[in-house]
Scaffold this active site. Structure first.
Site, PDB file in Angstrom:
ATOM      1  N   ASP A   8     -95.156 -32.104  16.696  1.00 30.53           N
ATOM      2  CA  ASP A   8     -94.661 -32.104  15.332  1.00 30.53           C
ATOM      3  C   ASP A   8     -94.524 -33.578  14.904  1.00 30.53           C
ATOM      4  O   ASP A   8     -94.600 -34.478  15.750  1.00 30.53           O
ATOM      5  CB  ASP A   8     -93.298 -31.388  15.326  1.00 30.53           C
ATOM      6  CG  ASP A   8     -92.557 -31.561  14.030  1.00 30.53           C
ATOM      7  OD1 ASP A   8     -93.131 -31.239  12.993  1.00 30.53           O
ATOM      8  OD2 ASP A   8     -91.395 -32.029  14.061  1.00 30.53           O
TER       9      ASP A   8
ATOM     10  N   ASP B 285     -92.318 -35.074  11.627  1.00 34.11           N
ATOM     11  CA  ASP B 285     -91.011 -35.498  11.116  1.00 34.11           C
ATOM     12  C   ASP B 285     -89.898 -35.164  12.099  1.00 34.11           C
ATOM     13  O   ASP B 285     -89.735 -34.013  12.509  1.00 34.11           O
ATOM     14  CB  ASP B 285     -90.710 -34.805   9.780  1.00 34.11           C
ATOM     15  CG  ASP B 285     -91.588 -35.320   8.654  1.00 34.11           C
ATOM     16  OD1 ASP B 285     -91.704 -36.543   8.508  1.00 34.11           O
ATOM     17  OD2 ASP B 285     -92.157 -34.484   7.926  1.00 34.11           O
TER      18      ASP B 285
HETATM   19  P1  TMP Z   1     -92.478 -31.524  10.186  1.00 33.30           P
HETATM   20  O1  TMP Z   1     -93.157 -30.199  10.391  1.00 33.30           O
HETATM   21  O2  TMP Z   1     -93.425 -32.686  10.360  1.00 33.30           O
HETATM   22  O3  TMP Z   1     -91.235 -31.688  10.974  1.00 33.30           O
HETATM   23  O4  TMP Z   1     -92.045 -31.599   8.601  1.00 33.30           O
HETATM   24  C1  TMP Z   1     -91.115 -30.751   8.017  1.00 33.30           C
HETATM   25  C2  TMP Z   1     -89.845 -31.425   7.561  1.00 33.30           C
HETATM   26  O5  TMP Z   1     -89.950 -31.826   6.189  1.00 33.30           O
HETATM   27  C3  TMP Z   1     -88.666 -30.474   7.611  1.00 33.30           C
HETATM   28  O6  TMP Z   1     -87.688 -30.912   8.539  1.00 33.30           O
HETATM   29  C4  TMP Z   1     -88.078 -30.487   6.225  1.00 33.30           C
HETATM   30  C5  TMP Z   1     -88.671 -31.701   5.586  1.00 33.30           C
HETATM   31  N1  TMP Z   1     -88.766 -31.612   4.106  1.00 33.30           N
HETATM   32  C6  TMP Z   1     -88.131 -32.594   3.340  1.00 33.30           C
HETATM   33  O7  TMP Z   1     -87.492 -33.496   3.896  1.00 33.30           O
HETATM   34  N2  TMP Z   1     -88.226 -32.538   1.976  1.00 33.30           N
HETATM   35  C7  TMP Z   1     -88.920 -31.557   1.314  1.00 33.30           C
HETATM   36  O8  TMP Z   1     -88.995 -31.543   0.073  1.00 33.30           O
HETATM   37  C8  TMP Z   1     -89.581 -30.546   2.130  1.00 33.30           C
HETATM   38  C9  TMP Z   1     -90.357 -29.445   1.459  1.00 33.30           C
HETATM   39  C10 TMP Z   1     -89.482 -30.638   3.510  1.00 33.30           C
HETATM   40 MG    MG Z   2     -89.929 -31.787  12.478  1.00 31.63          MG
END
Ligand code: TMP
Ligand code: MG
Length: 288
Positions: A38, A40
């Site tokens: 993953d 974030d």
């Molecule tokens: P990931 O799959 O790379 O972890 O990304 C998803 C992350 O993005 C999740 O923890 C929520 C975050 N997110 C935001 O911070 N702001 C937003 O507007 C959206 C739709 C998701």
């Molecule tokens: Mg994540």
């Protein structure tokens, strides 16, 4: 066996099983390994000096590319939906439609902003995005050993790529599966491409990605890195899977969520902002 596994941030449901998987992966060698991660809050830091670090979406949200009004609206969405994302009393079935709602609304707001492709580089440069300590060793080692790294993200592909490009680690062994922006002929964002990837449809995403996994059919051992329970399904498209070792970063609401991570991830890293454990495991598996 691996000294880093005795760090205080590490916990394991079944250390014996972890040891068996590691031995089996080491014996099979690096030519049978692939890493699926993953992005974030897994490859990027959750916090630095007590302050939250941005996700891909937050990088845009905090940039000059977005109006103040849109920032407020995105922040409102985050305030509503993030507590649901991490609520351990709420089932995935209950969360799923709400997560689709969050992503859909956020992407609609971003598209209204007429974001220019040329400005993304600067938005990332000026952001506070940070990869976890030890990221360079992680990416460089995988590259040197020719081990494929699939980054599977519900964030924004264009932003994610720019983060790793600016960090100097977007090597040819890295493949990204994420939400990509669709720009018009003048380079202005007009939509997002393809199927939406949100935090709880990574299984469907993995199955859409079978062509990629077909190419990697001999890579039957998987090291999986995630920070959400939705990340556990990222390897569902892998063919002829032999061993999988799942490492989960538990960043937030740790007391409430510890049990569910303990039940599902093989190794849990609690409030650990480093890549120390994945790096040590990779060195071990690749026989270094
Ligand atoms: P990931 O799959 O790379 O972890 O990304 C998803 C992350 O993005 C999740 O923890 C929520 C975050 N997110 C935001 O911070 N702001 C937003 O507007 C959206 C739709 C998701
Ligand atoms: Mg994540």
């Amino acid at each position: 066996m691996i000294p880093e596994l005795t760090k205080s941030s590490v916990s394991m449901r079944d250390p014996k099983r972890v040891e068996q998987i590691l031995t089996s992966m080491r014996n099979a060698g690096s030519s049978t390994l692939q890493v699926i991660s993953d992005f974030d809050m897994t490859l990027t830091r959750f916090a630095y000096n007590g302050k939250r670090c941005p996700t891909c979406h937050n990088i845009l949200e905090n940039s000059k590319l977005i109006s103040e009004d849109c920032k407020d609206k995105l922040q409102n969405l985050l305030d509503i939906y993030y507590p649901i994302e991490i609520d351990s009393t709420c089932s995935v079935e209950e969360k799923l439609p709400l997560m689709v709602e969050w992503w859909t609304k956020a992407h609609e707001l971003l598209v209204e902003q007429k974001i220019s492709k040329d400005h993304l580089v600067r938005a990332v440069k000026e952001s506070e995005a940070m990869l976890r300590d030890g990221y360079k060793q992680f990416f460089d080692h995988l590259h040197q050993m020719s081990v494929p790294l699939l980054i599977f993200s519900a964030g924004i592909g264009d932003v994610l790529e720019e983060v790793i490009r600016q960090a100097g680690v977007f090597h040819p062994n890295v493949k990204v599966f994420s939400n990509y922006m669709d720009f018009d002929d003048s380079g202005v964002l007009r939509a997002f491409k393809g199927e939406l990837i949100h935090i709880y449809n990574k299984r469907e995403g993995a199955l859409l990605n079978v062509e990629h996994f077909k190419e990697l059919q001999s890579r039957c051992n998987v090291l999986l890195l995630g920070d959400s329970l939705g990340d556990l399904n990222m390897a569902d498209g892998v063919m002829d899977l032999q061993n999988i070792l799942k490492i989960g970063y538990l960043n937030d609401k740790v007391d409430e969520r510890r049990q569910s991570y303990f039940d599902t991830y093989d190794i849990i890293l609690e409030k650990d902002e480093t890549m120390d454990v994945p790096n040590a495991i990779l060195l071990y598996i690749t026989g270094q």
